[in-house]
Design a protein around this motif. Structure first.
Motif, PDB file in Angstrom:
ATOM      1  N   PHE A  37       0.833  -1.212   0.000  1.00 32.40           N
ATOM      2  CA  PHE A  37       0.000   0.000   0.000  1.00 32.40           C
ATOM      3  C   PHE A  37       0.868   1.265   0.000  1.00 32.40           C
ATOM      4  O   PHE A  37       0.505   2.277  -0.629  1.00 32.40           O
ATOM      5  N   PHE A  38       1.992   1.222   0.682  1.00 31.16           N
ATOM      6  CA  PHE A  38       2.914   2.359   0.680  1.00 31.16           C
ATOM      7  C   PHE A  38       3.459   2.603  -0.725  1.00 31.16           C
ATOM      8  O   PHE A  38       3.599   3.757  -1.171  1.00 31.16           O
ATOM      9  N   LEU A  39       3.751   1.496  -1.444  1.00 27.99           N
ATOM     10  CA  LEU A  39       4.229   1.625  -2.828  1.00 27.99           C
ATOM     11  C   LEU A  39       3.148   2.233  -3.726  1.00 27.99           C
ATOM     12  O   LEU A  39       3.443   3.124  -4.540  1.00 27.99           O
ATOM     13  N   TYR A  40       1.895   1.788  -3.562  1.00 24.26           N
ATOM     14  CA  TYR A  40       0.811   2.350  -4.362  1.00 24.26           C
ATOM     15  C   TYR A  40       0.629   3.846  -4.063  1.00 24.26           C
ATOM     16  O   TYR A  40       0.390   4.656  -4.983  1.00 24.26           O
ATOM     17  N   ALA A  41       0.750   4.186  -2.780  1.00 23.32           N
ATOM     18  CA  ALA A  41       0.620   5.604  -2.407  1.00 23.32           C
ATOM     19  C   ALA A  41       1.757   6.429  -3.001  1.00 23.32           C
ATOM     20  O   ALA A  41       1.545   7.558  -3.481  1.00 23.32           O
ATOM     21  N   GLU A  42       2.980   5.867  -2.999  1.00 20.12           N
ATOM     22  CA  GLU A  42       4.108   6.578  -3.606  1.00 20.12           C
ATOM     23  C   GLU A  42       3.890   6.788  -5.100  1.00 20.12           C
ATOM     24  O   GLU A  42       4.171   7.876  -5.636  1.00 20.12           O
ATOM     25  N   ILE A  43       3.383   5.748  -5.778  1.00 17.73           N
ATOM     26  CA  ILE A  43       3.124   5.874  -7.218  1.00 17.73           C
ATOM     27  C   ILE A  43       2.099   6.984  -7.476  1.00 17.73           C
ATOM     28  O   ILE A  43       2.272   7.827  -8.371  1.00 17.73           O
ATOM     29  N   ALA A  44       1.032   6.999  -6.656  1.00 18.66           N
ATOM     30  CA  ALA A  44      -0.010   8.021  -6.838  1.00 18.66           C
ATOM     31  C   ALA A  44       0.542   9.418  -6.579  1.00 18.66           C
ATOM     32  O   ALA A  44       0.294  10.358  -7.343  1.00 18.66           O
ATOM     33  N   VAL A  45       1.318   9.562  -5.506  1.00 13.64           N
ATOM     34  CA  VAL A  45       1.878  10.887  -5.173  1.00 13.64           C
ATOM     35  C   VAL A  45       2.842  11.353  -6.247  1.00 13.64           C
ATOM     36  O   VAL A  45       2.832  12.522  -6.662  1.00 13.64           O
ATOM     37  N   ASN A  46       3.693  10.463  -6.724  1.00 15.11           N
ATOM     38  CA  ASN A  46       4.649  10.847  -7.770  1.00 15.11           C
ATOM     39  C   ASN A  46       3.942  11.225  -9.068  1.00 15.11           C
ATOM     40  O   ASN A  46       4.362  12.165  -9.758  1.00 15.11           O
ATOM     41  N   LEU A  47       2.874  10.496  -9.394  1.00 14.53           N
ATOM     42  CA  LEU A  47       2.108  10.854 -10.590  1.00 14.53           C
ATOM     43  C   LEU A  47       1.463  12.225 -10.437  1.00 14.53           C
ATOM     44  O   LEU A  47       1.435  13.032 -11.382  1.00 14.53           O
ATOM     45  N   ILE A  48       0.926  12.492  -9.237  1.00 13.14           N
ATOM     46  CA  ILE A  48       0.322  13.812  -8.998  1.00 13.14           C
ATOM     47  C   ILE A  48       1.371  14.919  -9.073  1.00 13.14           C
ATOM     48  O   ILE A  48       1.144  15.984  -9.650  1.00 13.14           O
ATOM     49  N   LEU A  49       2.558  14.653  -8.495  1.00 15.31           N
ATOM     50  CA  LEU A  49       3.624  15.665  -8.532  1.00 15.31           C
ATOM     51  C   LEU A  49       4.131  15.914  -9.939  1.00 15.31           C
ATOM     52  O   LEU A  49       4.637  17.004 -10.241  1.00 15.31           O
ATOM     53  N   CYS A  50       3.990  14.918 -10.820  1.00 10.65           N
ATOM     54  CA  CYS A  50       4.477  15.057 -12.196  1.00 10.65           C
ATOM     55  C   CYS A  50       3.413  15.562 -13.157  1.00 10.65           C
ATOM     56  O   CYS A  50       3.642  15.577 -14.374  1.00 10.65           O
ATOM     57  N   ILE A  51       2.248  15.967 -12.648  1.00  6.99           N
ATOM     58  CA  ILE A  51       1.214  16.515 -13.533  1.00  6.99           C
ATOM     59  C   ILE A  51       1.742  17.801 -14.162  1.00  6.99           C
ATOM     60  O   ILE A  51       2.182  18.715 -13.452  1.00  6.99           O
ATOM     61  N   PRO A  52       1.731  17.925 -15.484  1.00 10.13           N
ATOM     62  CA  PRO A  52       2.415  19.054 -16.119  1.00 10.13           C
ATOM     63  C   PRO A  52       1.725  20.401 -15.954  1.00 10.13           C
ATOM     64  O   PRO A  52       2.388  21.436 -15.963  1.00 10.13           O
TER      65      PRO A  52
ATOM     66  N   SER B  79       1.864  24.128 -11.803  1.00  7.05           N
ATOM     67  CA  SER B  79       3.174  24.789 -11.822  1.00  7.05           C
ATOM     68  C   SER B  79       3.899  24.564 -10.505  1.00  7.05           C
ATOM     69  O   SER B  79       3.312  24.208  -9.472  1.00  7.05           O
ATOM     70  N   ALA B  80       5.215  24.796 -10.557  1.00  3.00           N
ATOM     71  CA  ALA B  80       6.035  24.658  -9.345  1.00  3.00           C
ATOM     72  C   ALA B  80       5.671  25.707  -8.301  1.00  3.00           C
ATOM     73  O   ALA B  80       5.755  25.461  -7.098  1.00  3.00           O
ATOM     74  N   ARG B  81       5.235  26.879  -8.750  1.00  5.33           N
ATOM     75  CA  ARG B  81       4.822  27.919  -7.801  1.00  5.33           C
ATOM     76  C   ARG B  81       3.584  27.488  -7.033  1.00  5.33           C
ATOM     77  O   ARG B  81       3.454  27.761  -5.823  1.00  5.33           O
ATOM     78  N   ARG B  82       2.664  26.791  -7.739  1.00  2.00           N
ATOM     79  CA  ARG B  82       1.472  26.283  -7.051  1.00  2.00           C
ATOM     80  C   ARG B  82       1.854  25.224  -6.018  1.00  2.00           C
ATOM     81  O   ARG B  82       1.314  25.220  -4.901  1.00  2.00           O
ATOM     82  N   TRP B  83       2.781  24.333  -6.392  1.00  2.00           N
ATOM     83  CA  TRP B  83       3.220  23.323  -5.418  1.00  2.00           C
ATOM     84  C   TRP B  83       3.927  23.974  -4.238  1.00  2.00           C
ATOM     85  O   TRP B  83       3.776  23.525  -3.102  1.00  2.00           O
ATOM     86  N   ARG B  84       4.655  25.044  -4.494  1.00  2.00           N
ATOM     87  CA  ARG B  84       5.337  25.730  -3.382  1.00  2.00           C
ATOM     88  C   ARG B  84       4.319  26.344  -2.431  1.00  2.00           C
ATOM     89  O   ARG B  84       4.496  26.315  -1.208  1.00  2.00           O
ATOM     90  N   SER B  85       3.229  26.885  -2.992  1.00  2.00           N
ATOM     91  CA  SER B  85       2.183  27.420  -2.117  1.00  2.00           C
ATOM     92  C   SER B  85       1.508  26.296  -1.319  1.00  2.00           C
ATOM     93  O   SER B  85       1.112  26.504  -0.166  1.00  2.00           O
ATOM     94  N   VAL B  86       1.408  25.104  -1.944  1.00  2.00           N
ATOM     95  CA  VAL B  86       0.847  23.965  -1.204  1.00  2.00           C
ATOM     96  C   VAL B  86       1.808  23.521  -0.103  1.00  2.00           C
ATOM     97  O   VAL B  86       1.396  23.235   1.027  1.00  2.00           O
ATOM     98  N   PHE B  87       3.100  23.467  -0.409  1.00  2.00           N
ATOM     99  CA  PHE B  87       4.085  23.038   0.577  1.00  2.00           C
ATOM    100  C   PHE B  87       4.269  24.042   1.720  1.00  2.00           C
ATOM    101  O   PHE B  87       4.840  23.696   2.755  1.00  2.00           O
ATOM    102  N   SER B  88       3.788  25.264   1.505  1.00  2.00           N
ATOM    103  CA  SER B  88       3.921  26.278   2.558  1.00  2.00           C
ATOM    104  C   SER B  88       2.711  26.336   3.481  1.00  2.00           C
ATOM    105  O   SER B  88       2.574  27.285   4.260  1.00  2.00           O
ATOM    106  N   TRP B  89       1.823  25.352   3.391  1.00  2.00           N
ATOM    107  CA  TRP B  89       0.697  25.316   4.306  1.00  2.00           C
ATOM    108  C   TRP B  89       1.182  25.130   5.739  1.00  2.00           C
ATOM    109  O   TRP B  89       2.271  24.617   5.988  1.00  2.00           O
ATOM    110  N   ARG B  90       0.312  25.494   6.663  1.00  2.00           N
ATOM    111  CA  ARG B  90       0.687  25.457   8.072  1.00  2.00           C
ATOM    112  C   ARG B  90       0.930  24.030   8.562  1.00  2.00           C
ATOM    113  O   ARG B  90       1.801  23.796   9.409  1.00  2.00           O
TER     114      ARG B  90
END
Length: 236
Positions: A10-25, A28-39
């Motif tokens: 299940f951890f492998l499936y979750a990693e695959i899903a997360v990596n696919l989401i992170l690689c969505i073209p 943008s990287a700025r949007r991901w940075r705003s997500v990573f800056s959540w509290r």
């Protein structure tokens, strides 16, 4: 499949899903940075490194255990026993298949865990680089505008200097003409002065001649008077 390998799967499936989401073209990287800056991520950041290295160690241990199981069931002794006892053949191959499956699951889980960490780091770096490049672009635009303003000012100053040089050349030409006129007037005045000096000298010589003539006439007059005086005395 045991509980630990089910969790790893299940951890492998979750990693695959997360990596696919992170690689969505289109995200943008700025949007991901705003997500990573959540509290919540700021709250979890002190525990992130510990969790990351703990998962690496756990996956390495599971990978080594699966590798040991593969080597154990692919060795010559289990295969020899399987050939001697046909009832053990299917059991040995089933355990070997499970060990290989667990090896692939743990290996890919470890690989994707490292890849996910690297993708997150690269997204943050790309976002920071984009922000810095936007700031540099703004500074460059302001510098270009300032350079254009300075260039316009320099052109205006150059034009003003050229106009001033033209006016100065015209003034110099006028002053030169006036100086030439004054020089001509000075020459005329000098000629007039020399003429007047010559006339004065001639008049002085004429006056001197008249003075000599007057003295001569006066002398002759005195002489005539002296000559007439004795004659008058004789007549008496």
């Amino acid at each position: 499949m045991t509980l630990q390998w089910t969790a790893v799967a299940f951890f492998l499936y979750a990693e695959i899903a997360v990596n696919l989401i992170l690689c969505i073209p289109f995200i943008s990287a700025r949007r991901w940075r705003s997500v990573f800056s959540w509290r919540i991520w700021n709250w979890l950041s002190p525990y992130w490194n510990k969790c990351f290295f703990t998962m690496i160690m756990a996956l390495i241990v599971l990978f080594l255990d699966a590798l040991r199981e593969v080597q154990k069931y692919s060795g010559p002794e289990p295969m020899h026993d399987a050939t001697v006892n046909p009832n053990l053949y299917d059991n040995v191959h089933m355990k070997l298949f499970r060990a290989q499956r667990n090896l692939y699951i743990s290996g890919f889980s470890l690989f994707l865990w490292l890849v996910m960490r690297r993708i997150v780091t690269l997204l943050n770096q790309v976002a920071v680089t984009g922000e810095n490049s936007a700031g540099l672009q703004a500074q460059m635009d302001s510098a270009v505008k300032a350079a254009k303003l300075h260039q316009d000012d320099n052109l205006m100053l150059t034009k003003a200097l050229l106009d001033e040089e033209k006016s100065m050349s015209v003034k110099k030409q006028q002053l030169k003409l006036e100086a030439e006129k004054l020089a001509d007037q000075v020459k005329v005045a000098e000629a007039a002065v020399r003429k007047s000096h010559a006339e004065v000298e001639a008049m002085r010589r004429q006056a001197k001649g008249l003075a000599h003539e007057y003295d001569r006439l006066l002398t002759e007059h005195h002489q005539l008077q002296n000559l007439q005086s004795p004659a008058d005395k004789k007549d008496q």
